[in-house]
Design a protein around this motif. Structure first.
Motif, PDB file in Angstrom:
ATOM      1  N   LYS A 104       0.768  -1.363   0.071  1.00 40.79           N
ATOM      2  CA  LYS A 104      -0.045   0.104  -0.031  1.00 40.79           C
ATOM      3  C   LYS A 104       0.800   1.365   0.137  1.00 40.79           C
ATOM      4  N   THR A 105       1.866   1.212   0.852  1.00 37.40           N
ATOM      5  CA  THR A 105       2.707   2.345   0.984  1.00 37.40           C
ATOM      6  C   THR A 105       4.105   2.533   0.186  1.00 37.40           C
ATOM      7  N   GLY A 106       4.492   1.196   0.000  1.00 36.91           N
ATOM      8  CA  GLY A 106       6.035   1.058  -0.373  1.00 36.91           C
ATOM      9  C   GLY A 106       6.928   1.110   0.710  1.00 36.91           C
ATOM     10  N   ASP A 107       6.505   1.102   1.825  1.00 36.51           N
ATOM     11  CA  ASP A 107       7.486   1.021   3.121  1.00 36.51           C
ATOM     12  C   ASP A 107       8.212  -0.326   3.348  1.00 36.51           C
ATOM     13  N   SER A 108       9.631  -0.270   3.528  1.00 38.40           N
ATOM     14  CA  SER A 108      10.014  -1.486   3.869  1.00 38.40           C
ATOM     15  C   SER A 108       9.948  -1.982   5.448  1.00 38.40           C
ATOM     16  N   TYR A 109       9.586  -3.315   5.395  1.00 39.17           N
ATOM     17  CA  TYR A 109       9.037  -3.709   6.695  1.00 39.17           C
ATOM     18  C   TYR A 109      10.283  -4.355   7.578  1.00 39.17           C
ATOM     19  N   ALA A 110      11.035  -5.191   6.747  1.00 37.31           N
ATOM     20  CA  ALA A 110      11.887  -6.105   7.303  1.00 37.31           C
ATOM     21  C   ALA A 110      12.866  -6.803   6.323  1.00 37.31           C
ATOM     22  N   GLN A 111      14.043  -7.115   6.735  1.00 38.71           N
ATOM     23  CA  GLN A 111      15.239  -7.670   5.880  1.00 38.71           C
ATOM     24  C   GLN A 111      15.938  -8.389   6.655  1.00 38.71           C
ATOM     25  N   ALA A 112      16.182  -9.973   6.080  1.00 38.73           N
ATOM     26  CA  ALA A 112      16.835 -10.994   6.909  1.00 38.73           C
ATOM     27  C   ALA A 112      17.403 -11.903   6.083  1.00 38.73           C
ATOM     28  N   SER A 113      18.581 -12.402   6.334  1.00 39.13           N
ATOM     29  CA  SER A 113      19.262 -13.430   5.497  1.00 39.13           C
ATOM     30  C   SER A 113      18.755 -14.828   6.142  1.00 39.13           C
ATOM     31  N   LEU A 114      18.371 -15.748   5.462  1.00 40.56           N
ATOM     32  CA  LEU A 114      17.793 -17.057   6.179  1.00 40.56           C
ATOM     33  C   LEU A 114      17.975 -18.343   5.158  1.00 40.56           C
ATOM     34  N   LEU A 115      18.150 -19.574   6.124  1.00 43.09           N
ATOM     35  CA  LEU A 115      18.261 -20.898   5.307  1.00 43.09           C
ATOM     36  C   LEU A 115      16.723 -21.307   5.469  1.00 43.09           C
ATOM     37  N   LEU A 116      16.068 -21.876   4.452  1.00 41.14           N
ATOM     38  CA  LEU A 116      14.809 -21.986   4.154  1.00 41.14           C
ATOM     39  C   LEU A 116      14.471 -23.163   3.401  1.00 41.14           C
ATOM     40  N   ALA A 117      13.357 -24.145   3.801  1.00 40.07           N
ATOM     41  CA  ALA A 117      12.850 -24.972   3.044  1.00 40.07           C
ATOM     42  C   ALA A 117      11.870 -24.444   2.048  1.00 40.07           C
ATOM     43  N   THR A 118      12.031 -24.673   0.601  1.00 42.74           N
ATOM     44  CA  THR A 118      11.342 -24.119  -0.309  1.00 42.74           C
ATOM     45  C   THR A 118       9.904 -24.622  -0.826  1.00 42.74           C
ATOM     46  N   SER A 119       9.640 -25.814  -0.120  1.00 42.05           N
ATOM     47  CA  SER A 119       8.476 -26.387  -0.509  1.00 42.05           C
ATOM     48  C   SER A 119       8.098 -27.172   0.897  1.00 42.05           C
ATOM     49  N   GLY A 120       6.484 -27.712   0.787  1.00 37.60           N
ATOM     50  CA  GLY A 120       6.141 -28.471   1.975  1.00 37.60           C
ATOM     51  C   GLY A 120       5.323 -27.446   2.724  1.00 37.60           C
ATOM     52  N   LYS A 229      37.232 -30.598   8.814  1.00 38.64           N
ATOM     53  CA  LYS A 229      37.474 -29.777  10.042  1.00 38.64           C
ATOM     54  C   LYS A 229      37.324 -28.367   9.567  1.00 38.64           C
ATOM     55  N   GLY A 230      36.546 -27.704  10.499  1.00 37.25           N
ATOM     56  CA  GLY A 230      36.207 -26.288  10.340  1.00 37.25           C
ATOM     57  C   GLY A 230      35.039 -25.989   9.222  1.00 37.25           C
ATOM     58  N   ASP A 231      34.546 -26.864   8.658  1.00 34.40           N
ATOM     59  CA  ASP A 231      33.462 -26.596   7.487  1.00 34.40           C
ATOM     60  C   ASP A 231      32.140 -25.919   8.253  1.00 34.40           C
ATOM     61  N   GLN A 232      31.389 -25.136   7.752  1.00 33.29           N
ATOM     62  CA  GLN A 232      30.170 -25.085   7.889  1.00 33.29           C
ATOM     63  C   GLN A 232      29.057 -25.936   7.406  1.00 33.29           C
ATOM     64  N   VAL A 233      28.528 -26.722   8.243  1.00 39.17           N
ATOM     65  CA  VAL A 233      27.331 -27.807   7.499  1.00 39.17           C
ATOM     66  C   VAL A 233      26.163 -27.323   7.705  1.00 39.17           C
ATOM     67  N   VAL A 234      25.573 -27.124   6.553  1.00 40.22           N
ATOM     68  CA  VAL A 234      24.231 -27.141   6.532  1.00 40.22           C
ATOM     69  C   VAL A 234      23.300 -28.217   7.057  1.00 40.22           C
ATOM     70  N   ALA A 235      22.589 -28.436   7.583  1.00 38.33           N
ATOM     71  CA  ALA A 235      21.592 -29.712   8.077  1.00 38.33           C
ATOM     72  C   ALA A 235      20.413 -29.302   8.851  1.00 38.33           C
ATOM     73  N   PRO A 253      10.067 -28.610  11.987  1.00 42.89           N
ATOM     74  CA  PRO A 253       8.674 -28.104  12.109  1.00 42.89           C
ATOM     75  C   PRO A 253       8.856 -26.498  11.416  1.00 42.89           C
ATOM     76  N   ALA A 254       9.848 -25.824  11.643  1.00 43.46           N
ATOM     77  CA  ALA A 254       9.718 -24.508  11.107  1.00 43.46           C
ATOM     78  C   ALA A 254      10.362 -24.344   9.633  1.00 43.46           C
ATOM     79  N   GLY A 255      10.871 -25.455   9.044  1.00 41.12           N
ATOM     80  CA  GLY A 255      11.309 -25.586   7.716  1.00 41.12           C
ATOM     81  C   GLY A 255      12.669 -24.717   7.701  1.00 41.12           C
ATOM     82  N   ARG A 256      13.547 -24.687   8.787  1.00 41.86           N
ATOM     83  CA  ARG A 256      14.583 -23.742   8.659  1.00 41.86           C
ATOM     84  C   ARG A 256      15.771 -24.681   9.385  1.00 41.86           C
ATOM     85  N   PRO A 257      16.896 -25.121   8.259  1.00 40.69           N
ATOM     86  CA  PRO A 257      17.818 -25.810   8.605  1.00 40.69           C
ATOM     87  C   PRO A 257      18.619 -25.143   9.462  1.00 40.69           C
TER      88      PRO A 257
END
Length: 316
Positions: A104-120, A229-235, A253-257
């Motif tokens: 309606k106004t064009g105002d920015s509400y929020a911004q975030a970087s996320l890991l997310l499931a894309t279906s389900g 060793k030292g890797d960042q593992v998405v899980a 449940p939240a669909g967020r690894p």
């Protein structure tokens, strides 16, 4: 009322930041889903989504502009900038930067970087915008708040279900949605696993006392990259308590690894319990592990033996 094209400086609403962290066009024109490589997305490519211009730097403030008020009865998507990376297949996890605007106004509400499931059923609409687009793409979406945020996220927010939101999604990377490795033979002394269609595990515990030493079993053997060793593992993970035979916590449940740092907490303040680090290092993407961690390994109270089921989705 005349239309205006408006962009305001980012104005975060804390409640909507929380929602995003959890979180038919009126033109009368027909719309069809865009498709890459035979992948058909959830939302159709439509004229409302094409009205959104977002020329800001990738993975930063997109500086979106669009005619206001922008009103939509159904959700549309448009690949504003097509990347040249892997396709975000249906069911995959996406590493995205999401920016939400008030239609309606064009105002920015929020911004975030996320890991997310894309279906389900647990995937929010704004995550489904990434579905079927290549990595490094920018996707715009326009639709009702109920479609893009979901009923749970809307509770307590200053939004109505039919309020139009504009969402800009920058796709940084894609990972598996669940372990896809080959099933391995069950090992004696470990709980039995049953998987829901989504991949979320449930356990049946044996009628024996909890182990007093850490143990690891490979439930599925993946064929992807090897964790170092030292890797960042998405899980995805689920943590059960053996003595209570119950689920303690889960990313499903939240669909967020989540991301595990494959290094011992003894060596790094951002590390994990040493036996969990040992269990992860050397495993391959696509694998599913069961890791039993007695209290002495985690610092938990006596009688609290954790059983973790971990799906290794990728390496950041």
């Amino acid at each position: 009322m005349p239309e205006s094209k408006k962009r305001v400086s980012l104005r975060k609403l804390p409640a909507i930041v929380v929602a995003v962290g959890v979180l038919a066009s009126l033109s009368g024109c027909s719309a069809v889903p865009f498709a890459f490589g035979g992948c058909t997305p959830t939302f159709a490519d439509g004229s409302n989504a094409k009205l959104v211009e977002a020329h800001g730097h990738f993975d930063a403030d997109p500086r979106a502009q669009f005619p206001t008020p922008l009103v939509a009865k159904t959700t549309e998507a448009h690949v504003a900038v097509s990347g040249h990376g892997k396709i975000v297949e249906a069911g995959n996890t996406a590493d995205v930067r999401v920016t939400v605007y008030d239609g309606k106004t064009g105002d920015s509400y929020a911004q975030a970087s996320l890991l997310l499931a894309t279906s389900g059923s647990n995937a929010p609409g704004y995550a489904k915008l990434a579905q079927c687009a290549p990595v490094h793409s920018r996707v715009t979406g326009v639709g009702p708040a109920i479609d893009l945020l979901g009923a749970d996220a809307l509770r307590g927010l200053p939004l109505r279900e039919k309020d139009t939101l504009v969402v800009v999604v920058d796709i940084d990377q894609t990972y598996l949605g669940k372990a896809n490795g080959a099933d391995q033979l069950a090992q004696p002394g470990f709980p039995a696993v049953a998987l829901a269609p989504s991949g979320q595990p449930g356990l049946t515990f044996p009628g024996t006392p909890a182990p007093t030493e850490a143990k690891t079993a490979v439930l599925k053997q993946g064929g992807g990259e090897t964790i170092e060793k030292g890797d960042q593992v998405v899980a995805h993970y689920s943590t059960f308590v053996w003595e209570q035979k119950s689920l303690g916590s889960s990313s499903w449940p939240a669909g967020r690894p989540t991301v595990f740092n494959a290094i011992s907490a003894v060596e790094s303040p951002n590390g994990v319990p040493p036996e969990l680090a040992n269990a992860l290092i050397g495993q391959r993407v696509g694998s599913q592990l069961m890791v039993i961690l007695p209290p002495k390994e985690t610092g938990a109270p006596a009688g609290t033996t954790y059983v973790m089921v971990i799906d290794i989705l990728g390496i950041k």
